[in-house]
Design a protein around this motif. Structure first.
Motif, PDB file in Angstrom:
ATOM      1  N   LEU A   1     -15.694 -78.235  -2.223  1.00 40.02           N
ATOM      2  CA  LEU A   1     -14.900 -77.847  -1.123  1.00 40.02           C
ATOM      3  C   LEU A   1     -15.130 -76.564  -0.489  1.00 40.02           C
ATOM      4  O   LEU A   1     -15.143 -76.942   1.022  1.00 40.02           O
ATOM      5  CB  LEU A   1     -13.388 -77.853  -1.730  1.00 40.02           C
TER       6      LEU A   1
ATOM      7  N   THR B   1     -16.475 -76.993   3.586  1.00 37.15           N
ATOM      8  CA  THR B   1     -15.567 -76.300   4.468  1.00 37.15           C
ATOM      9  C   THR B   1     -16.140 -75.219   5.021  1.00 37.15           C
ATOM     10  O   THR B   1     -16.139 -75.304   6.454  1.00 37.15           O
ATOM     11  CB  THR B   1     -14.392 -75.762   3.814  1.00 37.15           C
TER      12      THR B   1
ATOM     13  N   SER C   1      -7.062 -76.703  -4.019  1.00 33.79           N
ATOM     14  CA  SER C   1      -8.087 -77.387  -2.975  1.00 33.79           C
ATOM     15  C   SER C   1      -7.303 -77.142  -1.469  1.00 33.79           C
ATOM     16  O   SER C   1      -7.932 -77.003  -0.539  1.00 33.79           O
ATOM     17  CB  SER C   1      -8.427 -78.657  -3.323  1.00 33.79           C
TER      18      SER C   1
ATOM     19  N   VAL D   1      -8.409 -75.434   2.290  1.00 34.16           N
ATOM     20  CA  VAL D   1      -8.457 -76.019   3.526  1.00 34.16           C
ATOM     21  C   VAL D   1      -7.510 -75.673   4.554  1.00 34.16           C
ATOM     22  O   VAL D   1      -7.748 -75.397   5.764  1.00 34.16           O
ATOM     23  CB  VAL D   1      -8.149 -77.531   3.270  1.00 34.16           C
TER      24      VAL D   1
ATOM     25  N   THR E   1     -11.650 -79.608   8.844  1.00 36.68           N
ATOM     26  CA  THR E   1     -11.450 -79.147   7.512  1.00 36.68           C
ATOM     27  C   THR E   1     -10.524 -79.794   6.633  1.00 36.68           C
ATOM     28  O   THR E   1     -11.067 -80.200   5.277  1.00 36.68           O
ATOM     29  CB  THR E   1     -10.677 -77.665   7.554  1.00 36.68           C
ATOM     30  N   PHE E   2      -9.682 -80.940   7.017  1.00 35.28           N
ATOM     31  CA  PHE E   2      -8.964 -81.617   6.268  1.00 35.28           C
ATOM     32  C   PHE E   2      -9.821 -82.790   5.853  1.00 35.28           C
ATOM     33  O   PHE E   2      -9.808 -83.476   4.787  1.00 35.28           O
ATOM     34  CB  PHE E   2      -7.542 -82.147   6.815  1.00 35.28           C
TER      35      PHE E   2
ATOM     36  N   LEU F   1     -11.531 -82.817   2.428  1.00 33.00           N
ATOM     37  CA  LEU F   1     -10.774 -83.681   1.441  1.00 33.00           C
ATOM     38  C   LEU F   1     -11.042 -84.866   0.942  1.00 33.00           C
ATOM     39  O   LEU F   1     -11.069 -85.374  -0.196  1.00 33.00           O
ATOM     40  CB  LEU F   1      -9.092 -83.374   1.595  1.00 33.00           C
TER      41      LEU F   1
ATOM     42  N   GLY G   1      -5.931 -85.898   3.013  1.00 36.07           N
ATOM     43  CA  GLY G   1      -7.035 -85.358   3.820  1.00 36.07           C
ATOM     44  C   GLY G   1      -7.181 -86.259   5.108  1.00 36.07           C
ATOM     45  O   GLY G   1      -6.920 -85.781   6.341  1.00 36.07           O
TER      46      GLY G   1
END
Length: 704
Positions: free
Chosen positions: A190, A194, A247, A251, A641-642, A645, A657
């Motif tokens: 992650l 990211t 996590s 994010v 960024t989401f 996920l 996400g």
């Protein structure tokens, strides 16, 4: 004068006193953050040691199934590690196969402390192709011992098998082990994904080989500080930190922090054209945008803190963890990033250096044209936007049912494959027991009532200690089916009538049922709380009741539309077999809190333009021109960024996400640009009712 230049105009010498202070202050701020990071770094690695992903950490605090887990810890051997060996041959098991199965079952019984005497039972399927060997290992303390036991059982079960005979290990203990293996890779994956996405988007946005490094460095500092602070909260308040909450914090921190950086840098670039000294431009930029940034971060943090009211442990723990990340991002973007920008001077924008006295051009002209289209057809645009979001929200009717344990992973691990095999081979019976705990002095009565409950195939007593007795109860219907859920309800009702027994029904299926029920209760409590709190914050910031109502209605509509899009893609396109019970609540909190951010930036600029002399309608268009480009960039960054996920192998994170990413994009490009602006245009100065601006008739308004 050109809007872009590659050299700085010579400026007058600043007075020695103030100039000296202006030079020293940024370096002092940078030095303070260097010290803070040096102090925080040793604690960052320790957070992983206190991060918890046991079943109880994701369960409702007050549910029966949670109390069962806690009581099992006090029994001899603690909470048992439930495993099921599954042996299968397509053409039917041979005598040699059955001999191997018996030998492996006996070997496992000798190697591990099972909660029952002797070798575990070998239960064949009716078609003769499969046998299952259920057992529970006791005496295992902590994740490492349990994980090692599962690994050893798998090695023993699958070693040197006859050709064509397959062995798989399932059960809740194996599922937990596989989940931990998946979670171990999440943090690193992650973070890398990211950082890469944010870096690329910043380079594209700024079109500078240097400038993008400063926001990314600042977000990194915020990440270090937030991880250390979360560790401190765990030590001070025994806060529950799970892989999911960490996590989501990552994010949120990168997304929100980058958004704040984009807005600050955009305003700073704007002020550099009006002020010769970078320090003066930064001071003006902070005065202009800091209130909106503080209100934005405060709104997100307040919405997240509302999750403390949730009964679900993972949701309530996520609230303060996420809030810490957002507030750390705000602190860094209002202190460290301005200091870095001032120290680097104008040349950090190279090759598009904003010259003193120049006029800005570029992406804002697009939003000027959009604003003009809104002013020409506000009713049609507002109506069309509302109808479109309403139509998309109808997709919620197609959302899949409640997510089952075995469907929690994007790629099925061995434990899930084993349970699928069992479901096919034993269609008419449950393959994992319900766990009942009751007072020992009522054990006989509880056993009798459990066995007589409709839907129960068999019940047997297990361990007893500390005044409690454990029972294994098998339902007639397969695990996590509607029939088994009905059996759990009937069993709880029947055992509740045994006075003094204090009977509790738990186990994996009961846990899933309790998760769904608790999430439904949490939604009825947390959602209204979030709406009220966010409304109050917006009313205090904007000094209006109408503007907050518009913003809240808009972001709720975009959340409903995003969830509806989820209903259209989760199962039909992505093959996700269920909706995690926490998705509705968590996506609501994120979509509303983060979506309101962009409304705050727009409305705050609209209010500023109104106070500077524009009437409310033209202030709305001016605000859209001024903030449109940077908020569009911020929305894309946050959504991206989401989306990270959605690349992870856990279904609930994928669903969260995607819904939040779609909700942010809808809010950025539809709700804020068209719906909110059209509503503000139609309402005029009434958008500020009952504040003073709603009664203020400005010169250009009277002229019309």
């Amino acid at each position: 004068m050109s809007a872009v230049t590659t050299s700085l105009p010579p400026g007058p010498q600043a007075p020695p006193g103030p100039a000296g202070r202006r030079r020293v202050l940024p370096w002092a701020v940078i030095a303070l953050w260097i010290v803070a990071v040096a102090v925080a770094v040793p604690f960052v690695g320790r957070l992983a040691d206190v991060q918890r992903d046991e079943n109880v950490d994701y369960l409702p605090e007050s549910a029966d199934s949670t109390q069962v887990v806690r009581l099992q810890d006090e029994l001899p051997g603690g909470e048992g590690t439930e495993l099921i060996l599954v042996y299968h041959r397509d053409g039917g098991l041979t005598e040699a196969d059955r001999a191997v199965v018996g030998e492996r079952a006996a070997g496992i019984a000798e190697a591990h402390a099972l909660t029952t005497e002797g070798a575990p039972p070998v239960i064949p399927s009716e078609d003769g192709t499969t046998v299952m060997v259920p057992f529970v290992i006791g005496g295992l303390a902590g994740d490492e011992e349990k994980s090692a036991a599962v690994t050893d059982v798998r090695e023993r079960a699958g070693a040197d098998l006859p050709e064509g005979l397959t062995a798989e290990v399932g059960g809740s203990g194996a599922l937990q082990h596989d989940a931990e293996q998946v979670f171990e890779s999440i943090d690193t994956t992650l973070m890398l994904f990211t950082v890469a996405i944010v870096a690329v988007l910043l380079i594209v946005t700024y079109r500078s080989p240097v400038l993008w490094l400063l926001p990314l460095l600042s977000v990194g500092v915020a990440a270090v500080a937030s991880l250390a602070l979360v560790y401190a909260l765990v030590q001070a308040f025994d806060l529950t930190v799970t892989t999911m909450s960490r996590s989501v914090m990552t994010v949120l921190l990168f997304g929100a922090g980058t958004d704040y950086a984009l807005l600050l840098v955009a305003r700073y670039r704007e002020e550099l054209r009006r002020h010769q000294l970078p320090s003066a431009a930064m001071a003006r930029a902070l005065r202009g945008c800091a209130p909106a940034l503080v209100a934005s971060a405060g709104t997100v943090a307040a919405g997240l803190v509302c999750l403390l009211a949730a009964d679900l442990n993972s949701s309530s723990g996520l609230g303060p963890v996420g809030a810490v990340g957002v507030l750390c991002a705000l602190a860094v973007m209002l202190t460290l990033l301005p200091a870095l920008l001032v120290v680097c001077g104008r040349r950090v924008f190279w090759p598009l250096i904003p010259a003193f006295g120049s006029e800005g051009h570029g992406r804002r002209s697009v939003f000027a044209r959009l604003g003009t289209s809104v002013s020409r057809r506000p009713v049609a645009i507002l109506t069309g936007g509302v109808v479109l979001m309403g139509a998309l929200a109808l997709g919620t009717l197609n959302l899949p049912g409640t997510l089952k344990n075995e469907d929690s992973f994007v790629d099925a691990p061995e434990s899930v494959a084993a349970m699928d095999r069992l479901a096919d081979a034993y269609p008419d019976r449950a393959t994992q027991p319900l766990t009942v705990l009751a007072r020992t002095d009522h054990a006989a009565e509880v056993l009798r009532e459990a066995a007589a409950t409709p839907g129960v195939a068999e019940a047997e007593a297990g361990r007893a200690a500390n005044g409690w007795t454990e029972f294994d109860v098998y339902a007639v219907d397969r695990a996590e089916s509607d029939g088994e859920s009905a059996t759990i309800g009937a069993l709880r009702d029947r055992l509740d009538r045994v006075e003094g027994a204090d009977a509790l029904v738990g186990g994996p299926s009961a846990q899933q049922l309790d998760l769904a029920d608790t999430n439904a209760r949490d939604r009825t409590l947390v959602i209204p709380l979030v709406l009220v709190l966010v409304f109050l914050i917006l009313a205090a910031l904007l000094r209006s009741l109408v503007a907050p109502a518009i913003l809240l209605a808009a972001v709720v509509a975009s959340w409903g539309a995003a969830l509806g899009i989820g209903g259209l893609v989760f199962e039909p396109l992505l093959g996700l077999a269920g909706l995690d019970p926490s998705v509705v609540l968590l996506t609501f909190v994120f979509c509303v809190a983060l979506g309101v951010d962009y409304g705050i930036f727009l409305m705050h600029r609209m209010r500023e333009e109104t106070r500077n002399g524009l009437d409310a309608r033209h202030a709305a268009l001016a605000a859209l021109r001024a903030t449109g480009g940077v908020i569009a960039s911020a929305g894309v960054v946050l959504a991206a960024t989401f989306v990270v996920l959605a690349t992870l192998p856990v279904v609930n994170l994928v669903e969260i996400g995607l819904v939040v990413a779609v909700g942010v994009l809808l809010d950025t490009f539809l709700v804020r640009t068209y719906v909110v602006t059209a509503a503000a245009w139609l309402l005029g100065r009434r958008v500020w009712w009952p504040g003073a601006l709603s009664r203020r008739r400005l010169s250009n308004e009277r002229a019309r």
